[in-house]
Design a protein around this motif. Structure first.
Motif, PDB file in Angstrom:
ATOM      1  N   ARG A   1       0.840  -1.192   0.000  1.00  0.00           N
ATOM      2  CA  ARG A   1       0.000   0.000   0.000  1.00  0.00           C
ATOM      3  C   ARG A   1       0.879   1.248   0.000  1.00  0.00           C
ATOM      4  O   ARG A   1       1.969   1.249   0.546  1.00  0.00           O
TER       5      ARG A   1
ATOM      6  N   GLU B   1      -5.350   7.726   3.672  1.00  0.00           N
ATOM      7  CA  GLU B   1      -5.181   6.312   3.353  1.00  0.00           C
ATOM      8  C   GLU B   1      -3.794   5.777   3.701  1.00  0.00           C
ATOM      9  O   GLU B   1      -3.462   4.639   3.380  1.00  0.00           O
ATOM     10  N   ASP B   2      -2.979   6.587   4.392  1.00  0.00           N
ATOM     11  CA  ASP B   2      -1.635   6.163   4.758  1.00  0.00           C
ATOM     12  C   ASP B   2      -1.721   5.021   5.776  1.00  0.00           C
ATOM     13  O   ASP B   2      -2.354   5.159   6.828  1.00  0.00           O
ATOM     14  N   PRO B   3      -1.077   3.878   5.516  1.00  0.00           N
ATOM     15  CA  PRO B   3      -1.199   2.730   6.420  1.00  0.00           C
ATOM     16  C   PRO B   3      -0.547   2.927   7.782  1.00  0.00           C
ATOM     17  O   PRO B   3      -0.946   2.282   8.752  1.00  0.00           O
TER      18      PRO B   3
ATOM     19  N   ALA C   1      -2.933   5.146   9.789  1.00  0.00           N
ATOM     20  CA  ALA C   1      -4.122   4.359  10.104  1.00  0.00           C
ATOM     21  C   ALA C   1      -3.929   3.477  11.334  1.00  0.00           C
ATOM     22  O   ALA C   1      -4.906   3.067  11.967  1.00  0.00           O
TER      23      ALA C   1
END
Length: 206
Positions: free
Chosen positions: A129, A163-165, A168
């Motif tokens: 990701r 949307e940064d893992p 998150a």
């Protein structure tokens, strides 16, 4: 003949103290003749470097809200295409005109650190990701036994940040803003780091 070592005791843990500046930034503290200029000082780019030039300013604050005037800050980041200037980079060729690493001692009067760099591109997380553009910070100073790691993200990248893992995985979402820089004009950002107390910056165990 083997000698017993039970009489040798572990030495006390020590903070960085003044020695980190003597060893890492000798010119800054007036010790000349070791390096032409301190390693990591100055702009991370030259006239041929690709990408948008940015200036990052900030201050490290202790738990009482006071600026640490003896902090030493380092950054690591990808180039504008998302490649690292590292032998372990296998995805592509990093910009040879971009250093990708910098070091800044805090101003001895104000504690402010400054970096002249470029805005990084996105890089993949270990599961593939995409992470948002970010810069990794490492901080040492009085009272810090082990260097602290954190990240700086850019305020204009709202969709990528969402949307940064890594962001998150932060449990308390109200602390995410401590990792988002504040824009202070064209291509200038402020990223203050708070070690404790109100607004404490998120640090990562890496």
């Amino acid at each position: 003949m083997v000698q017993p070592l039970g009489y040798i005791k572990e030495s006390a843990s020590q903070t960085a103290g003044p020695y980190v500046h003597i060893g890492c930034t000798p010119n800054f503290v007036g010790i000349h003749g070791i390096f032409d200029r301190d390693l990591g000082s100055g702009a991370l780019y030259n006239d041929e470097t690709r990408g948008t030039r940015v200036t990052i300013r900030g201050t490290v604050y202790d738990g009482g809200g006071y600026a640490l005037r003896d902090a030493l800050v380092e950054i690591w980041q990808a180039d504008d295409a998302g490649f690292y200037n590292s032998p372990s980079e296998t995805r592509g060729e990093a910009d040879p005109n971009f250093l990708g690493w910098g070091r800044s001692p805090g101003d001895m009067d104000t504690g402010e650190f400054v970096f002249e760099t470029i805005k990084p591109g996105r890089v993949p997380f270990k599961d593939g990701r995409w992470m948002a553009p970010h810069i990794t910070f490492w901080i040492v100073a009085r009272g810090i036994n082990i260097g602290l790691h954190t990240r700086m993200y850019f305020p204009e990248d709202e969709a990528a940040n969402a949307e940064d893992p890594v962001l998150a995985r932060i449990e308390h979402k109200d602390r995410i803003p401590t990792l988002i820089a504040k824009k202070e004009g064209d291509n200038t950002y402020r990223f203050d780091i708070r070690l404790q107390g109100e607004g404490e910056t998120v640090f990562f165990d890496i």
